[in-house]
Design a protein around this motif. Structure first.
Motif, PDB file in Angstrom:
ATOM      1  N   VAL A   1      43.744  44.536   7.422  1.00 27.17           N
ATOM      2  CA  VAL A   1      44.350  45.527   6.546  1.00 27.17           C
ATOM      3  C   VAL A   1      45.833  45.227   6.415  1.00 27.17           C
ATOM      4  O   VAL A   1      46.584  45.273   7.394  1.00 27.17           O
ATOM      5  CB  VAL A   1      44.146  46.952   7.087  1.00 27.17           C
ATOM      6  N   ALA A   2      46.271  44.923   5.193  1.00 27.79           N
ATOM      7  CA  ALA A   2      47.684  44.661   4.934  1.00 27.79           C
ATOM      8  C   ALA A   2      48.425  45.948   4.596  1.00 27.79           C
ATOM      9  O   ALA A   2      49.582  46.119   4.954  1.00 27.79           O
ATOM     10  CB  ALA A   2      47.836  43.656   3.790  1.00 27.79           C
ATOM     11  N   SER A   3      47.750  46.869   3.911  1.00 26.53           N
ATOM     12  CA  SER A   3      48.353  48.157   3.584  1.00 26.53           C
ATOM     13  C   SER A   3      47.265  49.157   3.239  1.00 26.53           C
ATOM     14  O   SER A   3      46.163  48.781   2.834  1.00 26.53           O
ATOM     15  CB  SER A   3      49.344  48.034   2.417  1.00 26.53           C
ATOM     16  N   TRP A   4      47.588  50.421   3.428  1.00 26.91           N
ATOM     17  CA  TRP A   4      46.651  51.516   3.137  1.00 26.91           C
ATOM     18  C   TRP A   4      47.443  52.607   2.431  1.00 26.91           C
ATOM     19  O   TRP A   4      48.240  53.306   3.049  1.00 26.91           O
ATOM     20  CB  TRP A   4      46.047  52.041   4.434  1.00 26.91           C
ATOM     21  N   THR A   5      47.246  52.725   1.138  1.00 23.99           N
ATOM     22  CA  THR A   5      47.967  53.711   0.335  1.00 23.99           C
ATOM     23  C   THR A   5      47.005  54.840  -0.007  1.00 23.99           C
ATOM     24  O   THR A   5      46.171  54.705  -0.903  1.00 23.99           O
ATOM     25  CB  THR A   5      48.529  53.078  -0.953  1.00 23.99           C
ATOM     26  N   GLY A   6      47.117  55.941   0.718  1.00 25.96           N
ATOM     27  CA  GLY A   6      46.178  57.037   0.531  1.00 25.96           C
ATOM     28  C   GLY A   6      46.417  57.844  -0.720  1.00 25.96           C
ATOM     29  O   GLY A   6      45.499  58.465  -1.259  1.00 25.96           O
ATOM     30  N   THR A   7      47.649  57.852  -1.212  1.00 27.77           N
ATOM     31  CA  THR A   7      47.976  58.592  -2.432  1.00 27.77           C
ATOM     32  C   THR A   7      47.803  57.681  -3.645  1.00 27.77           C
ATOM     33  O   THR A   7      47.713  56.457  -3.504  1.00 27.77           O
ATOM     34  CB  THR A   7      49.421  59.104  -2.374  1.00 27.77           C
ATOM     35  N   PRO A   8      47.745  58.242  -4.860  1.00 29.09           N
ATOM     36  CA  PRO A   8      47.568  57.399  -6.047  1.00 29.09           C
ATOM     37  C   PRO A   8      48.631  56.317  -6.144  1.00 29.09           C
ATOM     38  O   PRO A   8      49.806  56.547  -5.841  1.00 29.09           O
ATOM     39  CB  PRO A   8      47.698  58.407  -7.205  1.00 29.09           C
ATOM     40  N   LEU A   9      48.236  55.130  -6.581  1.00 31.65           N
ATOM     41  CA  LEU A   9      49.181  54.027  -6.683  1.00 31.65           C
ATOM     42  C   LEU A   9      50.339  54.350  -7.622  1.00 31.65           C
ATOM     43  O   LEU A   9      51.438  53.834  -7.457  1.00 31.65           O
ATOM     44  CB  LEU A   9      48.469  52.758  -7.164  1.00 31.65           C
ATOM     45  N   GLY A  10      50.091  55.186  -8.602  1.00 26.10           N
ATOM     46  CA  GLY A  10      51.143  55.547  -9.537  1.00 26.10           C
ATOM     47  C   GLY A  10      52.133  56.551  -9.005  1.00 26.10           C
ATOM     48  O   GLY A  10      53.118  56.880  -9.671  1.00 26.10           O
ATOM     49  N   GLY A  11      51.877  57.065  -7.792  1.00 28.04           N
ATOM     50  CA  GLY A  11      52.798  58.032  -7.207  1.00 28.04           C
ATOM     51  C   GLY A  11      52.103  59.309  -6.783  1.00 28.04           C
ATOM     52  O   GLY A  11      51.072  59.710  -7.356  1.00 28.04           O
ATOM     53  N   ALA A  12      52.662  59.965  -5.767  1.00 26.91           N
ATOM     54  CA  ALA A  12      52.048  61.166  -5.210  1.00 26.91           C
ATOM     55  C   ALA A  12      51.990  62.312  -6.211  1.00 26.91           C
ATOM     56  O   ALA A  12      51.182  63.237  -6.060  1.00 26.91           O
ATOM     57  CB  ALA A  12      52.812  61.609  -3.958  1.00 26.91           C
ATOM     58  N   HIS A  13      52.829  62.264  -7.253  1.00 26.10           N
ATOM     59  CA  HIS A  13      52.802  63.332  -8.263  1.00 26.10           C
ATOM     60  C   HIS A  13      51.485  63.346  -9.037  1.00 26.10           C
ATOM     61  O   HIS A  13      51.164  64.349  -9.695  1.00 26.10           O
ATOM     62  CB  HIS A  13      53.968  63.168  -9.239  1.00 26.10           C
ATOM     63  N   LEU A  14      50.716  62.264  -8.942  1.00 22.73           N
ATOM     64  CA  LEU A  14      49.423  62.196  -9.636  1.00 22.73           C
ATOM     65  C   LEU A  14      48.279  62.717  -8.779  1.00 22.73           C
ATOM     66  O   LEU A  14      47.130  62.688  -9.202  1.00 22.73           O
ATOM     67  CB  LEU A  14      49.133  60.750 -10.043  1.00 22.73           C
ATOM     68  N   ARG A  15      48.587  63.184  -7.599  1.00 21.87           N
ATOM     69  CA  ARG A  15      47.556  63.737  -6.716  1.00 21.87           C
ATOM     70  C   ARG A  15      47.267  65.185  -7.090  1.00 21.87           C
ATOM     71  O   ARG A  15      48.179  65.970  -7.317  1.00 21.87           O
ATOM     72  CB  ARG A  15      48.014  63.657  -5.259  1.00 21.87           C
ATOM     73  N   ASP A  16      45.991  65.546  -7.155  1.00 18.50           N
ATOM     74  CA  ASP A  16      45.580  66.920  -7.450  1.00 18.50           C
ATOM     75  C   ASP A  16      45.213  67.611  -6.146  1.00 18.50           C
ATOM     76  O   ASP A  16      44.108  67.466  -5.633  1.00 18.50           O
ATOM     77  CB  ASP A  16      44.386  66.922  -8.413  1.00 18.50           C
ATOM     78  N   GLY A  17      46.132  68.371  -5.598  1.00 18.93           N
ATOM     79  CA  GLY A  17      45.889  69.043  -4.332  1.00 18.93           C
ATOM     80  C   GLY A  17      44.900  70.180  -4.422  1.00 18.93           C
ATOM     81  O   GLY A  17      44.434  70.691  -3.402  1.00 18.93           O
ATOM     82  N   ARG A  18      44.543  70.570  -5.642  1.00 15.12           N
ATOM     83  CA  ARG A  18      43.595  71.685  -5.817  1.00 15.12           C
ATOM     84  C   ARG A  18      42.143  71.223  -5.808  1.00 15.12           C
ATOM     85  O   ARG A  18      41.235  72.035  -5.686  1.00 15.12           O
ATOM     86  CB  ARG A  18      43.869  72.394  -7.142  1.00 15.12           C
ATOM     87  N   ALA A  19      41.933  69.927  -5.969  1.00 15.34           N
ATOM     88  CA  ALA A  19      40.566  69.421  -6.063  1.00 15.34           C
ATOM     89  C   ALA A  19      39.869  69.486  -4.708  1.00 15.34           C
ATOM     90  O   ALA A  19      40.491  69.398  -3.659  1.00 15.34           O
ATOM     91  CB  ALA A  19      40.578  67.982  -6.575  1.00 15.34           C
ATOM     92  N   HIS A  20      38.553  69.653  -4.746  1.00 15.62           N
ATOM     93  CA  HIS A  20      37.746  69.704  -3.530  1.00 15.62           C
ATOM     94  C   HIS A  20      37.068  68.350  -3.328  1.00 15.62           C
ATOM     95  O   HIS A  20      35.851  68.247  -3.255  1.00 15.62           O
ATOM     96  CB  HIS A  20      36.714  70.826  -3.637  1.00 15.62           C
ATOM     97  N   ASP A  21      37.874  67.312  -3.262  1.00 16.42           N
ATOM     98  CA  ASP A  21      37.385  65.946  -3.167  1.00 16.42           C
ATOM     99  C   ASP A  21      36.566  65.752  -1.896  1.00 16.42           C
ATOM    100  O   ASP A  21      36.972  66.185  -0.825  1.00 16.42           O
ATOM    101  CB  ASP A  21      38.582  65.006  -3.194  1.00 16.42           C
ATOM    102  N   VAL A  22      35.439  65.091  -2.008  1.00 20.52           N
ATOM    103  CA  VAL A  22      34.546  64.898  -0.865  1.00 20.52           C
ATOM    104  C   VAL A  22      34.597  63.453  -0.367  1.00 20.52           C
ATOM    105  O   VAL A  22      34.920  63.183   0.798  1.00 20.52           O
ATOM    106  CB  VAL A  22      33.087  65.267  -1.222  1.00 20.52           C
ATOM    107  N   THR A  23      34.310  62.509  -1.239  1.00 24.99           N
ATOM    108  CA  THR A  23      34.169  61.126  -0.790  1.00 24.99           C
ATOM    109  C   THR A  23      35.507  60.450  -0.511  1.00 24.99           C
ATOM    110  O   THR A  23      35.536  59.336  -0.004  1.00 24.99           O
ATOM    111  CB  THR A  23      33.364  60.297  -1.800  1.00 24.99           C
TER     112      THR A  23
END
Length: 221
Positions: free
Chosen positions: A193-215
């Motif tokens: 593993v060279a890097s692990w970017t958990g937030t969207p590559l385009g930036g954390a502002h593109l993350r939807d904190g309201r979603a009930h993401d499962v996978t």
């Protein structure tokens, strides 16, 4: 060689918290399209030799902006599909979601024989996803970069079980829509593993904190 394991953009199933794992799957939300478009800028200047997608609609739509900007076609590799939810497909209830995440956690703890009702074993998953990686990297230059647009649980499971490194327990980290895990190495010598970017590559502002993401959520112990 470098693999960029890129998760697809947001779908209505992600918002609803549904176990949408089979083909063809949902399309992207408006946010999902914006996430996919932002990948182009996020990878600006980075080498990209090929872009592949699974047979789910959402991965192909996510791959399209990057491939279009680089003048590449997007071959479809069905083996890049999500970890199967089996009989729990499209369920949103707590019991089904808990069972799915628990299955992933069981694999990560070493029991690859475990499966959900109607689902696949860890052995079967690793065999098929590994076949996709082998096909995508065959005959590539040693310094090539290949982008595989896949799915949250599939990417996290493969990276944890088939790559070394990654810092503090990457298998427990979230992988938001258009988050990415970068692996260096090759199928014969292995991956790290060279890097692990958990937030969207385009930036954390593109993350939807309201979603009930499962996978994209952490496997349960």
């Amino acid at each position: 060689m470098r693999l960029v394991l890129l998760r697809h953009g947001q779908t209505p199933s992600n918002v609803a918290g549904a176990l949408d794992t089979g083909p063809p799957g949902a399309e992207l939300t408006d946010l999902g399209h914006r996430q996919a478009a932002a990948v182009v800028g996020a990878l600006d200047g980075a080498r990209v030799d090929a872009v592949y997608a699974s047979d789910r609609v959402r991965t192909q739509l996510t791959a399209a902006p990057l491939a279009g900007e680089r003048g590449l076609v997007v071959p479809v590799l069905p083996e890049l599909g999500e970890v199967s939810a089996g009989d729990y497909e499209m369920r949103t209830d707590h019991a089904a979601v808990e069972a799915y995440l628990s299955c992933l956690g069981t694999w990560l703890d070493g029991d690859l024989d475990h499966r959900l009702p109607g689902g696949e074993t860890g052995h079967a998953f690793l065999e098929r996803f590994g076949a996709a990686v082998a096909a995508a990297t065959a005959d590539r230059a040693d310094d090539a970069t290949v982008v595989l647009v896949s799915h949250g649980a599939a990417i996290r499971t493969y990276a944890e079980l088939r790559a070394t490194g990654g810092g503090d327990a990457p298998e427990r980290m979230r992988l938001d829509n258009t988050g990415a895990v970068v692996l260096d190495g090759d199928p014969a010598a292995g991956w790290r593993v060279a890097s692990w970017t958990g937030t969207p590559l385009g930036g954390a502002h593109l993350r939807d904190g309201r979603a009930h993401d499962v996978t994209g959520d952490e496997p349960e112990e």
